[in-house]
Each structure stands twice: as C-alpha cells, then as structure tokens.
Design an enzyme around this catalytic site. Structure first.
Site, mmCIF file in Angstrom:
data_model
loop_
_atom_site.group_PDB
_atom_site.id
_atom_site.type_symbol
_atom_site.label_atom_id
_atom_site.label_comp_id
_atom_site.label_asym_id
_atom_site.label_seq_id
_atom_site.Cartn_x
_atom_site.Cartn_y
_atom_site.Cartn_z
ATOM 1 N N GLY A 240 0.776 -1.246 0.000
ATOM 2 C CA GLY A 240 0.000 0.000 0.000
ATOM 3 C C GLY A 240 0.798 1.282 0.000
ATOM 4 N N GLU A 274 4.061 -6.708 1.641
ATOM 5 C CA GLU A 274 3.568 -7.119 0.321
ATOM 6 C C GLU A 274 3.397 -5.919 -0.618
ATOM 7 O OE1 GLU A 274 0.373 -10.404 2.039
ATOM 8 O OE2 GLU A 274 -0.265 -8.381 1.548
ATOM 9 N N PRO A 275 4.452 -5.172 -0.861
ATOM 10 C CA PRO A 275 4.299 -4.012 -1.732
ATOM 11 C C PRO A 275 4.160 -4.404 -3.194
ATOM 12 C CG PRO A 275 6.604 -4.319 -1.134
ATOM 13 C CD PRO A 275 5.837 -5.379 -0.413
ATOM 14 N N GLY A 276 3.280 -3.740 -3.898
ATOM 15 C CA GLY A 276 3.149 -3.935 -5.341
ATOM 16 C C GLY A 276 3.521 -2.649 -6.047
ATOM 17 N N ARG A 277 2.590 -1.687 -5.954
ATOM 18 C CA ARG A 277 2.740 -0.410 -6.658
ATOM 19 C C ARG A 277 4.088 0.280 -6.362
ATOM 20 N NH1 ARG A 277 -1.876 2.614 -7.889
ATOM 21 N NH2 ARG A 277 -2.974 1.345 -6.357
ATOM 22 N N ARG A 313 -6.992 2.677 -15.321
ATOM 23 C CA ARG A 313 -6.998 3.399 -14.052
ATOM 24 C C ARG A 313 -7.697 4.763 -14.117
ATOM 25 N NH1 ARG A 313 -3.260 4.981 -11.509
ATOM 26 N NH2 ARG A 313 -3.998 4.415 -9.456
ATOM 27 N N CYS A 362 -15.289 2.940 -27.960
ATOM 28 C CA CYS A 362 -16.611 3.574 -28.039
ATOM 29 C C CYS A 362 -17.227 3.769 -26.654
ATOM 30 C CB CYS A 362 -17.519 2.730 -28.909
ATOM 31 S SG CYS A 362 -16.760 2.368 -30.474
ATOM 32 N N GLU A 363 -16.579 4.534 -25.819
ATOM 33 C CA GLU A 363 -17.074 4.876 -24.481
ATOM 34 C C GLU A 363 -16.552 6.275 -24.172
ATOM 35 O OE1 GLU A 363 -18.418 2.708 -21.953
ATOM 36 O OE2 GLU A 363 -18.180 0.785 -22.979
ATOM 37 N N TYR A 391 -0.736 -2.026 -12.029
ATOM 38 C CA TYR A 391 -2.172 -2.104 -12.341
ATOM 39 C C TYR A 391 -2.453 -1.507 -13.728
ATOM 40 C CZ TYR A 391 -1.945 -3.054 -7.394
ATOM 41 O OH TYR A 391 -1.592 -3.595 -6.176
HETATM 42 C C1 LIG Z 1 -3.508 -8.474 0.160
HETATM 43 C C2 LIG Z 1 -2.782 -7.465 -0.643
HETATM 44 N N1 LIG Z 1 -1.479 -7.288 -0.425
HETATM 45 C C3 LIG Z 1 -0.766 -6.393 -1.154
HETATM 46 C C4 LIG Z 1 -1.343 -5.605 -2.125
HETATM 47 C C5 LIG Z 1 -0.503 -4.630 -2.894
HETATM 48 O O1 LIG Z 1 -0.871 -3.328 -2.711
HETATM 49 P P1 LIG Z 1 0.012 -2.146 -3.299
HETATM 50 O O2 LIG Z 1 0.187 -2.403 -4.742
HETATM 51 O O3 LIG Z 1 -0.745 -0.921 -3.030
HETATM 52 O O4 LIG Z 1 1.310 -2.165 -2.578
HETATM 53 C C6 LIG Z 1 -2.718 -5.734 -2.358
HETATM 54 C C7 LIG Z 1 -3.372 -4.866 -3.354
HETATM 55 O O5 LIG Z 1 -4.514 -4.702 -3.458
HETATM 56 C C8 LIG Z 1 -3.449 -6.703 -1.607
HETATM 57 O O6 LIG Z 1 -4.758 -6.864 -1.814
#
Ligand SMILES: Cc1ncc(COP(=O)(O)O)c(C=O)c1O
Length: 441
Positions: A240, A274-277, A313, A362-363, A391
């Site tokens: 997050g 658990e970072p993604g973004r 997005r 077409c939106e 994303y």
């Molecule tokens: C359980 C869980 N962990 C980690 C993430 C990754 O979040 P972010 O990309 O904001 O770091 C998400 C994203 O929705 C999630 O649902």
C-alpha cells in the site's frame, strides 16, 4: 540519482535507451519497464526496514510479467499472490515456494490444494469458512496448513474507496472480535498452524502513519495469541505504500519505516511486507501515438492509439497519470518524477494547449486525461503515460476486440520483448463459429 525514466537532449529515455527506438521496433501502444527500477525498489524496502530484516513479498497483481518476476526472484524477493494462476506464475519465474503468501477472500478448493502441494509460506485467511475449508483439505492430505489470520483493523487508509481494504465495511479480513472466535476454532482443528498475523489496509497510501495505526490495533491480539501458545512467527504488514503520480508527490519509504519499525519490533515477530505499486508503479510507462488531433466546438482532443482496455486506471479510479510528449525540442534534462523534473508548467512551451487525451474505444469513459495542459502536439507524435507499471498491463482487457500491446523490459543498454503484442487470432482462440458438440437440454 537519475531515475530510470528521464529526459536527455529533449528526448525520453528508459535507462540508456531512447523509448522512441523501442516504439519503432515493437509499435504502439506498448508498455516499457525498467528492470533496474523494480530491483532497486525491492532493495529500498529492505534497506528502510533493515533493522527487522523483512521478507519482501512483491504483490504479483500489480504487474505479473514473467520476466520481471524472474528478475525479482533472482534478487531474493518473495511473492504475494491471490490466485492459483499467480502462484503458478511466481513459481514459473523461479520463486521459492517458501517465500509465497496467498491472500484473497474467495480462495477455492482447487487453489488451496495447489498451494498446499507447492509448500507455500502461508495462507492469509480471510474468514471462518475459509479456515474450515483449508482444514478439511489439509486433513485429507494429512498435512498441517500454515496460516496467518488477516485482521481487518478498521483503519481508514485515506485513499480511493475502491482500493481501501482495512475499514470495517470492506469485504477483507476478519474483525478483531471474530478473530478471537477463530483462535478457538484453530485450536479445535488440529491441522492448522497459526504462523502469522496479516493486515493490508489499502493501496496508494500517502500518509505515513496509517500502517502504524493498523499495527497498533493488532498488537494486543498478537499478545493474546502468544499467551495461548500459538506458534506465531510473522507479522505481515501488507503493502500500500503510495508513489508519485505527479511531480513532487510520493512519500519516502523511510518515512513509513520510521513509524512502523518500533511497533513491528514490539510485536517480536518477523516482518513480511507485500508491496506492489511501490515496486512496479514508476517502473513502467505506456507509450502511445497520436492518431488524430480533433477539434470540436468546445475542446481539442488528442486521439491516441492506446485506450481504456490498455490502461483503465483513469476510467475506474479517476486516477491522474502524468502525460508528456516523448520528444520536445529544448526541454531540459531531468528525471520524470524527480526534484529536477522538466515536466512542469514552466516548460510547456509557448504554444501549450489544453487537451482531452482519449482512446479509440466507443465509451466516453475512454480517456487518459481530461482538460490537460500539454505542449502542443501533432498527429504521429509519441506520447508517454507515466507511472503505468502498476495495475496497467495486469488490468488490461480485450474490449472492442483490441489485442493487448507488447511489453518490453529494458536492462541497461539492452531491451527485449517480454510479452508479444496479441494478434486478432490470439483473441478469437477458443471461440467457435459452429458447435463442436451439442448437449441435450
Ligand atoms: C492483500 C494485498 N497485499 C498487497 C497488495 C498490494 O498493494 P500495493 O500495490 O498498493 O502495494 C494488495 C493490493 O490490493 C493486496 O490486496
């Protein structure tokens, strides 16, 4: 330090490659990723939290390109997954099963079987019913299932409502009161091993105290688990961490760490995150080309070849993405999101125009920016949509029977196509003009 995406001599580069060169080779729209950015961001989290030696489990959902997953597995990352498919991807990319966590409110029996078979680190359990199902499957397989309880701490992450996951009205996690009942049930069910406590309160969080507040809420529960002799080892604090979508935005990861570290240390548990973004977001751009410049009575439209099926997005989250031409004569050098960024109003040039940047779908919701002041652009010009590494490609679809674009990984002075552009034949695979078999109703 120069960021992966930067302007030099009036032209956009990814690492050492002018992105226009890539567009010439693979066409547009396409995604371009900097491998170095991904690996560097994993390291930045490890550095910020070095006092507790975190296990960084990259959230596969943010960008699941196999080539990037492989680079991160080689850099020692673990993976946060939410489906059998994501576990499969991570393993194909070389992930260690013992560094994979599995979250999600709707895990199905087949997915649980698969995860147990592979020997993942933990299931992040999100309901009492899921506890029962995991236990039943583990009993049948005569194994002990490693689990963490995902607690919903009822903390406001102060982000977009679609990506808020830690408030009591959200579908995620188990509230603290019910979690107490879960402990009793885990005791009764002999084949569950409660190894961790998990929280994930939302995405694109820009306030550095939100995670800390969530940890505070679960600390007493962790103490209770310990008193009850559950073999807790891990505190998974979720992901997050917010990033810059515009110049001057974003929070240094050390700001989050400052608030979180003492609380993690208080828990006495090993940290998982658990970072993604944070890892993928500014590691990618979507490159698109202006097809038409269209004037209406009220507006100027830049109609580009990328669309909401490529990057959704802006449409679903009203998300802001910085947009700028790939080439602009006389533009000063600097990193796209850095303090030295040349992408400011002062550098729009004397013929700046206000455009709606829209796709061919077409939106009316098919747009990347509305009423955006940009340098004057012409048909055929290349445009970069920044912060598209997270994303972006993973949420792409085939709406309007549009093939998804190529994905390219840049590694220093080289680049390679890590995913081919889809052809129309790819899109109709599995469909039939006539029945192969007819079933009696
Ligand atoms: C359980 C869980 N962990 C980690 C993430 C990754 O979040 P972010 O990309 O904001 O770091 C998400 C994203 O929705 C999630 O649902």
């Amino acid at each position: 330090m120069t960021e992966a995406f930067h302007y030099k001599g009036g032209e956009l580069y990814c690492e050492s490659i002018p992105v226009s060169k890539i567009a010439q080779k693979v066409g547009t729209p396409c995604y371009i990723y900097s491998q170095d950015h991904f690996v560097r961001q994993v390291q930045a989290i490890k550095d910020a939290f070095r006092d507790v030696q975190p296990l960084v489990c990259y959230a596969v959902k943010s960008n699941s390109n196999l080539g990037l997953l492989r680079a991160m597995a080689l850099a020692g990352a673990g993976f946060d997954t939410v489906s059998k498919g994501e576990i499969y991807r991570a393993l194909r990319a070389g992930a260690e099963p013992g560094k994979i966590v599995f979250a999600g409110v709707g895990k199905q029996a087949e997915e649980i079987e698969y995860a147990l078979e592979q020997g993942i680190l933990m299931f992040n359990v999100e309901s009492e019913s899921e506890l029962e199902l995991i236990s039943k499957i583990a009993a049948r397989r005569k194994v002990e299932a490693p689990i963490a309880l995902r607690i919903n701490p009822d903390v406001d992450p102060q982000t977009h409502k679609y990506i808020s996951t830690g408030k009591s009205e959200n579908k995620f996690g188990i509230d603290l009161k019910r979690a107490e009942d879960c402990l009793k049930r885990i005791r009764e069910l002999k084949n569950l091993r409660l190894k961790g406590i998990h929280i994930h309160i939302g995405s694109q969080i820009l306030k550095n105290d939100r995670h800390g507040e969530a940890i505070d809420r679960v600390l007493p529960f962790i103490e209770r688990c310990k008193k009850m002799d559950f073999p807790l080892e891990y505190l998974n604090v979720g992901g997050g961490y917010g990033i810059a979508y515009d110049v001057g935005q974003g929070v240094d990861i050390t700001e989050f760490a400052k608030v979180m570290l003492p609380k993690i240390q208080q828990s006495g548990l090993k940290m998982v995150s658990e970072p993604g973004r944070f890892i993928s977001g500014n590691g990618g751009v979507m490159l698109t080309q202006v097809i038409y410049v269209k004037k209406s009575a009220e507006k100027d439209f830049l109609i580009v070849d990328g669309a909401m099926n490529d990057l959704i997005r802006p449409t679903i989250y009203q998300a802001f993405h910085k947009i700028w031409p790939v080439k602009q004569q006389g533009l000063k050098d600097g990193s796209v999101m850095g303090a030295d960024s040349p992408l400011t109003d002062a550098n729009l040039g004397k013929d700046a125009q206000t455009y709606d940047v829209v796709g061919p779908i077409c939106e009316s919701g098919d747009y990347f920016a509305l009423g955006r002041k940009l340098p004057k652009m012409a048909e055929g010009e290349l445009v970069a949509v920044f912060s598209a590494g997270a994303y972006g490609a993973t949420m792409a679809s085939n709406y309007n029977t549009r093939g998804r674009g190529a994905e390219v990984i840049v590694n220093g002075h080289d680049y390679w196509v890590a995913r081919d552009r889809e052809t129309v034949e790819d899109l109709i695979r599995g469909e039939r003009l006539t029945p192969r078999e007819v079933f009696k109703g």
